[in-house]
Design an enzyme around this catalytic site. Structure first.
Site, PDB file in Angstrom:
ATOM      1  N   LYS A   1      13.661   6.215 -30.613  1.00  0.00           N
ATOM      2  CA  LYS A   1      12.379   5.514 -30.731  1.00  0.00           C
ATOM      3  C   LYS A   1      11.261   6.517 -30.988  1.00  0.00           C
ATOM      4  CE  LYS A   1       9.525   2.163 -28.128  1.00  0.00           C
ATOM      5  NZ  LYS A   1       9.445   1.393 -26.867  1.00  0.00           N
TER       6      LYS A   1
ATOM      7  N   SER B   1       8.810  -3.412 -27.213  1.00  0.00           N
ATOM      8  CA  SER B   1       8.340  -2.585 -28.300  1.00  0.00           C
ATOM      9  C   SER B   1       9.423  -1.774 -28.994  1.00  0.00           C
ATOM     10  CB  SER B   1       7.269  -1.619 -27.775  1.00  0.00           C
ATOM     11  OG  SER B   1       7.810  -0.727 -26.803  1.00  0.00           O
TER      12      SER B   1
ATOM     13  N   SER C   1      10.546  -3.451 -22.667  1.00  0.00           N
ATOM     14  CA  SER C   1      10.607  -3.042 -24.072  1.00  0.00           C
ATOM     15  C   SER C   1      11.956  -2.531 -24.546  1.00  0.00           C
ATOM     16  CB  SER C   1       9.536  -1.977 -24.348  1.00  0.00           C
ATOM     17  OG  SER C   1       8.256  -2.549 -24.335  1.00  0.00           O
TER      18      SER C   1
END
Length: 491
Positions: free
Chosen positions: A72, A147, A171
């Protein structure tokens, strides 16, 4: 089935037996990315294929055998930019690896690329990225969650063997549920946050998104443990989290909180919950109804605390360091113009909310009260775990919603995390595993365990996964072409 559709542990076995090669695995990964990612857009930046292959060969004798992992893009990586999905950091190149990245590399992993996210990890749909939204591989008109939506979508579309994400209020777990993969949030402090760009420091935690539970346990065994560079990290070195898998869960007491199974769930979703209950009963577990009475306050409590901490953490982004600055005459104008141009609407919303909550005269009324309610939520779980070993809930109240459907209504967007936020506030480990479909889309099951009981959590998730069987719908992304060379961030 392409080699890119196999799990990490399966590929390690194939490599050890000489039944597959790194060249073949990396070829299949890049083929999938070339075919799908122009539509899904899971990646912000991708490693050069030949460079990655050379690194993989050099690590072929280590435990992870040179296999590529996606990261990420709020986790620092040498050799890649770390943008946090924000224009503020679109050209920022870290000079060090995050501790989790160092540990993956030491175990023989290579870095495939950086995945898209909501800006500074603030969002539940990956629509808040400053560059482009990511789409759900199961339905390109729907969100992948957020996210960590880029990481979840990449794993679900077999554009990655596994990925790391970060979880502040859900997330990792919520996008895992919406994309039909496994997502694990460890106990707060079990995995080092050093090198993770901070959103809310008392909540942020790094964890894996994988194709199955064994891979989640494998990666957690590598990235967990004490780190002197993170003062919040706790002991957990040299624990093999795969050890308890397969031992069964007969006699486990599993709690179903009545507050999670009321309004907000469709009849089809409730039918999935009944199916899960039947499976756990067949596995020998005892199901009990429990109460977590302060659940209804979790969302406002979370958004006050997380926004307040974001307001403090993001104050460092002033247009002077890390990135390009606006051209203004005074220092005050420089700060104001840089932040206005650099931050997106959702980040600005949360900074303003957090700044207000911390303001003189309001601190105790808002932030102080939220911290006291957080303690009540934590105590709810402590009482529950005196009666049960695990808590079972849906991961999200709905499957993936359509792109743009909730952008204009922040409250509806925030409610996507209603089942994941309480465990985050309490610092507890939790995992989302595929639990069938609702409306033809993936629907996730969440298990929550007491502090540092990842072994128990993974054992139960693995037992369910094996009993439930492999039922995920195959992603249906149309084809497309993408350069093999490293892609630049941006529209």
């Amino acid at each position: 089935m392409g080699l890119n559709e196999r799990s990490l542990h399966e590929l390690i076995g194939l490599l050890e037996r000489g039944e597959a090669s790194l060249e073949e695995i990396i070829h299949d990964l890049y083929r999938a990315i070339e075919e799908k990612d122009n539509s899904i857009r899971a990646y912000l930046e991708l490693a050069d294929r030949e460079e990655l292959l050379a690194q993989a060969r050099a690590n072929a004798s280590k435990p992870l055998r040179g296999l590529p992992i996606a990261i990420k893009d709020n986790i620092s990586t040498v050799g890649f930019r770390t943008t946090c999905g924000s224009r503020f950091l679109r050209d920022f190149e870290p000079i060090y690896d995050a501790t989790v990245v160092k540990r993956l590399k030491a175990a023989g992993a290579t870095i495939l690329g950086k995945t898209n996210l909501d800006e500074f990890a603030m969002g539940s749909s990956t629509e808040n990225s400053a560059f482009f939204p990511t789409r759900n591989p199961h339905d390109l008109e729907r969100v992948p969650g957020g996210s960590s939506g880029g990481s979840a979508a990449a794993v679900a579309a077999h554009e990655a063997l596994a990925a790391l994400g970060s979880d502040t209020g859900g997330s990792i777990r919520q996008p895992a549920a919406l994309c039909g993969v496994v997502g694990l949030k460890p106990t707060y402090g079990l995995v080092s946050r050093y090198g993770l760009v901070a959103f809310a420091s008392s909540l942020d935690q790094i964890g894996p998104l994988t194709k199955d539970v064994r891979d989640a346990a494998l990666l957690l065994s590598i990235i967990a443990g004490r780190d002197p560079l993170d003062s919040t990290s706790i002991d957990g070195d040299n624990v093999d989290y795969t050890r308890e898998l397969g031992e069964g869960i007969r006699g486990f007491r599993i709690g179903l909180p009545r507050e999670y199974l009321r309004e907000g769930l469709s009849e089809e979703a409730l039918a999935r919950v009944e199916e899960w209950k039947a499976i756990f009963k067949d596995l020998g577990a005892e199901l009990r109804e429990i109460s977590l009475p302060h659940t209804e306050y979790a969302i406002p409590t979370y958004y006050l605390i997380a926004s307040a901490e974001a307001s403090a953490n993001l104050a460092r982004f002033d247009g002077v360091r890390y990135t390009s600055r606006a051209s203004e005459e005074s220092l005050e104008e420089l700060y104001s113009a840089s932040r206005d141009r650099g931050f997106g609407p959702e980040v600005k919303r949360r900074i303003m909310l957090g700044t207000y909550a911390l303001a003189a005269g309001y601190y105790e009324q808002w932030y102080g009260k939220a911290q006291r309610v957080r303690r009540l939520i934590k105590e709810d779980f402590e009482r529950a775990f005196q009666e049960v070993e695990l808590v079972l809930t849906p991961t999200s109240p709905t499957p993936a919603f359509k792109l743009g459907e909730r952008v204009a209504d922040p409250l509806q967007m925030y409610l996507s995390d209603v089942y994941t936020v309480p465990a985050s506030l309490a610092g507890l480990p939790a995992i989302s595993v595929p639990g069938g479909e609702v409306g033809g889309l993936p629907f996730g099951l969440q298990l929550i365990a007491p502090h540092l009981q990842e072994g128990r959590l993974l054992r139960a998730a693995y037992a369910f996964e094996r009993a439930f069987g492999p039922r995920p719908a195959r992603p249906r992304a149309p084809g497309g072409r993408r350069s093999q060379r490293r892609a630049r961030t941006g529209p």
